[in-house]
Motif scaffolding. Structure first.
Motif, mmCIF file in Angstrom:
data_model
loop_
_atom_site.group_PDB
_atom_site.id
_atom_site.type_symbol
_atom_site.label_atom_id
_atom_site.label_comp_id
_atom_site.label_asym_id
_atom_site.label_seq_id
_atom_site.Cartn_x
_atom_site.Cartn_y
_atom_site.Cartn_z
ATOM 1 N N ILE A 202 8.740 -9.662 9.166
ATOM 2 C CA ILE A 202 8.890 -8.293 7.566
ATOM 3 C C ILE A 202 9.184 -6.989 8.684
ATOM 4 O O ILE A 202 8.082 -6.450 9.161
ATOM 5 N N VAL A 203 10.044 -6.825 7.945
ATOM 6 C CA VAL A 203 10.308 -5.509 7.817
ATOM 7 C C VAL A 203 9.548 -3.746 7.788
ATOM 8 O O VAL A 203 8.697 -2.756 7.664
ATOM 9 N N SER A 204 9.315 -4.216 5.880
ATOM 10 C CA SER A 204 9.043 -3.121 4.986
ATOM 11 C C SER A 204 8.773 -4.476 3.953
ATOM 12 O O SER A 204 9.869 -5.702 3.534
ATOM 13 N N PHE A 205 7.471 -4.608 3.146
ATOM 14 C CA PHE A 205 8.012 -4.897 1.475
ATOM 15 C C PHE A 205 8.132 -3.417 0.893
ATOM 16 O O PHE A 205 8.006 -2.337 1.348
ATOM 17 N N ARG B 209 5.974 6.612 -0.538
ATOM 18 C CA ARG B 209 6.397 6.440 -2.365
ATOM 19 C C ARG B 209 7.864 6.962 -1.694
ATOM 20 O O ARG B 209 8.280 7.419 -1.632
ATOM 21 N N VAL B 210 8.790 6.015 -3.110
ATOM 22 C CA VAL B 210 10.150 6.604 -2.992
ATOM 23 C C VAL B 210 10.648 6.593 -4.837
ATOM 24 O O VAL B 210 10.359 5.997 -5.410
ATOM 25 N N TYR B 211 10.532 7.622 -4.840
ATOM 26 C CA TYR B 211 10.299 7.574 -6.277
ATOM 27 C C TYR B 211 11.557 8.596 -6.777
ATOM 28 O O TYR B 211 12.045 8.884 -8.332
ATOM 29 N N THR B 212 12.792 8.624 -5.931
ATOM 30 C CA THR B 212 13.639 9.127 -6.007
ATOM 31 C C THR B 212 14.445 8.786 -5.443
ATOM 32 O O THR B 212 14.212 8.081 -4.254
ATOM 33 N N THR C 243 3.937 -5.081 9.122
ATOM 34 C CA THR C 243 5.334 -4.811 8.943
ATOM 35 C C THR C 243 4.915 -3.483 9.379
ATOM 36 O O THR C 243 3.988 -2.865 9.877
ATOM 37 N N GLN C 244 6.665 -2.622 10.127
ATOM 38 C CA GLN C 244 6.030 -1.207 9.997
ATOM 39 C C GLN C 244 5.956 -0.679 9.073
ATOM 40 O O GLN C 244 5.445 0.947 9.546
ATOM 41 N N VAL C 245 6.084 -0.323 7.726
ATOM 42 C CA VAL C 245 5.791 0.589 6.729
ATOM 43 C C VAL C 245 6.613 0.056 5.531
ATOM 44 O O VAL C 245 8.149 -1.089 5.769
ATOM 45 N N ASN C 246 5.650 -0.166 4.585
ATOM 46 C CA ASN C 246 5.384 -0.307 3.089
ATOM 47 C C ASN C 246 6.592 0.830 2.128
ATOM 48 O O ASN C 246 6.075 1.644 2.210
ATOM 49 N N TYR C 247 7.273 0.696 1.022
ATOM 50 C CA TYR C 247 8.014 1.374 0.254
ATOM 51 C C TYR C 247 7.080 1.310 -1.772
ATOM 52 O O TYR C 247 7.523 -0.121 -1.673
ATOM 53 N N ALA C 248 6.521 2.002 -1.947
ATOM 54 C CA ALA C 248 5.806 2.043 -3.123
ATOM 55 C C ALA C 248 7.331 2.822 -4.396
ATOM 56 O O ALA C 248 7.066 3.662 -3.619
ATOM 57 N N LEU C 249 7.805 2.058 -4.918
ATOM 58 C CA LEU C 249 8.947 3.020 -5.642
ATOM 59 C C LEU C 249 8.493 2.755 -7.154
ATOM 60 O O LEU C 249 7.581 1.888 -7.668
ATOM 61 N N ARG C 250 9.371 3.882 -7.800
ATOM 62 C CA ARG C 250 8.669 3.452 -9.173
ATOM 63 C C ARG C 250 9.704 2.841 -9.446
ATOM 64 O O ARG C 250 10.768 1.861 -9.098
ATOM 65 N N GLY C 251 9.555 2.540 -10.749
ATOM 66 C CA GLY C 251 10.174 0.501 -11.420
ATOM 67 C C GLY C 251 11.410 0.515 -11.628
ATOM 68 O O GLY C 251 12.041 -0.461 -11.476
ATOM 69 N N ASP C 252 11.914 2.179 -12.525
ATOM 70 C CA ASP C 252 12.948 1.646 -12.908
ATOM 71 C C ASP C 252 14.284 1.265 -10.880
ATOM 72 O O ASP C 252 14.883 0.952 -11.020
ATOM 73 N N LEU C 253 13.976 2.191 -10.091
ATOM 74 C CA LEU C 253 14.683 2.192 -8.725
ATOM 75 C C LEU C 253 14.020 0.532 -7.911
ATOM 76 O O LEU C 253 15.493 -0.020 -7.488
ATOM 77 N N LEU C 254 13.408 0.236 -8.465
ATOM 78 C CA LEU C 254 13.014 -1.833 -8.157
ATOM 79 C C LEU C 254 13.768 -2.584 -8.230
ATOM 80 O O LEU C 254 14.491 -3.188 -8.374
ATOM 81 N N ALA C 255 14.165 -1.817 -9.827
ATOM 82 C CA ALA C 255 15.024 -2.879 -10.916
ATOM 83 C C ALA C 255 16.236 -3.205 -10.300
ATOM 84 O O ALA C 255 16.961 -3.598 -10.206
#
Length: 424
Positions: free
Chosen positions: A189-192, A144-147, A213-225
């Motif tokens: 594909i390294v990551s989604f 998870r990436v939320y910052t 993949t190696q690792v996937n990342y769930a981002l906060r919506g505004d960070l993905l945007a």
């Protein structure tokens, strides 16, 4: 020779695993420990003169529900240079014989990708068939990436910083067609990246479940945007591994048609030319000199997926290009280099494109450099309307017209029986 792996194989198995699964998936110590202590796994290797060129992993599953073991082949890998020699079949057959001799069992299972049709053909010949059981998996390697953490900052530089892209050997991909074509054409594909709080479509969920993949990342919506290049944020972004700048990546036909673009200065033009190569059957594109980055997100997006279908390689110096031209002339009788110019030279229709051909495309502002004009066997131009005010085409338009003329001539010659292959 095919045999059981030993502890002494750990170092070479680590190298093979890096090729197969990507770096840092495990370590030599972990492999050595597994070979010594993991009694639930059998590892088979293909050994060519003390060099390991392939491996097969068999997991020995045992449930209280059954008296017998259920061996499952979970990993099959052969180095590219040693494929099509039957080594995968030989290792699987060896694994079956070893397990049958040492464990009570009544069937084998084999795990493979739904889209890996070539491998499925091999496995079918060995007697493996679809048993109508659905294999489901749940990925646990998701962060998870939320910052705006260091991980997020890496995503930012992959998108914006050319030097960092090449440092990591990775680039950013956005768009359904781009991601689909990357997967279908075997790009790593390294990551989604996706919005961790958003309900995903069936397409996105399928990609997350099916693509290794190696690792996937769930981002906060505004960070993905903020990373997305679209007003309506894409639900899935991908980090993809670059491919080597090796001309051998371009699979040449018996009568090749390839193109060279010298010092491209516009992202959209480079993307459009790649798309035209894909649409018209140009077999590969060479990029020379200092120009826009091939792996820039704007270039990738503008190809509408063709980026992953047409091999493109960069050549940093003129000597490498000229050496390649000499090698192609030696390999293909009649091979010609056709330079392009806005000045009055031979018109396109006067050039014989039925020969093996390399088309040289010049920079948007300065045109083709003199050093490339001098190495051209013929200079070609697109005749313009003498009553019009335009003196030349945009470079992407001009390249597309030239590609079409080459393909048109070849198709006509095929219909007349003058050249082999092609469409009539």
């Amino acid at each position: 020779m095919v045999r059981i792996a030993t502890v002494n194989d750990a170092e070479q198995l680590n190298i093979l695993n890096d090729e197969f699964n990507g770096e840092s998936e495990t370590s030599i110590d972990n492999i050595r420990n597994s070979l010594m202590n993991n009694k639930q796994e059998v590892v088979i290797v293909a050994d060519e003169d003390d060099m390991l060129v392939g491996f097969v992993c068999v997991q020995l599953k045992k449930s209280f529900c059954y008296d017998e073991y259920m061996p499952e082949i979970t990993e099959v890998y052969v180095k590219p240079a040693y494929r099509k020699r039957g080594l995968a079949s030989e290792m699987i057959t060896f694994a079956e014989a070893y397990c049958s001799k040492n464990y009570p069992l009544h069937q084998y299972e084999l795990l493979t990708g739904q889209e890996n049709l070539v491998a499925q053909t091999v496995y079918n010949k060995l007697g493996y068939v679809d048993d109508n059981e659905l294999h489901l998996s749940k990925r646990v390697k998701t962060e998870r990436v939320y910052t705006r953490s260091a991980t997020y900052q890496k995503f930012e530089v992959l998108k914006t910083n050319r030097n960092k892209r090449y440092k990591y050997g990775e680039f950013f991909v956005e768009g359904v067609r781009n991601i689909n074509n990357a997967v279908e054409n075997g790009w790593e594909i390294v990551s989604f990246l996706y919005d961790g709080d958003r309900k995903l479509s069936d397409w996105a969920r399928d990609k997350l479940a099916a693509v290794r993949t190696q690792v996937n990342y769930a981002l906060r919506g505004d960070l993905l945007a903020a990373l997305s290049g679209k007003a309506d944020t894409s639900e899935l972004l991908a980090v993809v591994k670059m491919r080597d700048d090796d001309f051998s990546r371009i699979p040449l036909s018996e009568n090749p048609l390839i193109a060279l673009f010298d010092r491209p200065s516009n992202h959209g033009n480079l993307g459009t030319i790649l798309r035209s190569c894909d649409a018209l059957g140009v077999e590969g594109l060479i990029l020379t000199g200092h120009g826009v980055d091939l792996y820039d997100p704007d270039v990738v997006s503008s190809t509408m997926g063709s980026f992953f279908c047409v091999p493109a390689v960069r050549m940093s110096d003129n000597d490498s290009v000229f050496a390649l031209i000499d090698a192609l002339k030696a390999r293909y009788p009649g091979f010609q280099v056709v330079g392009t110019t806005a000045h009055h030279e031979k018109t396109l229709s006067e050039v014989d494109f039925t020969k093996p051909t390399m088309l040289l495309i010049g920079n948007e502002t300065e045109g083709l450099r003199r050093i490339y004009k001098e190495r051209s066997d013929v200079l070609a131009t697109i005749p313009m309307n003498p009553r019009g005010s335009a003196s030349s085409f945009n470079v992407a338009c001009a390249a597309t017209v030239m590609f079409y003329e080459a393909v048109r001539q070849r198709a006509a010659a095929t219909c007349r029986g003058e050249v082999a292959g092609g469409a009539c």
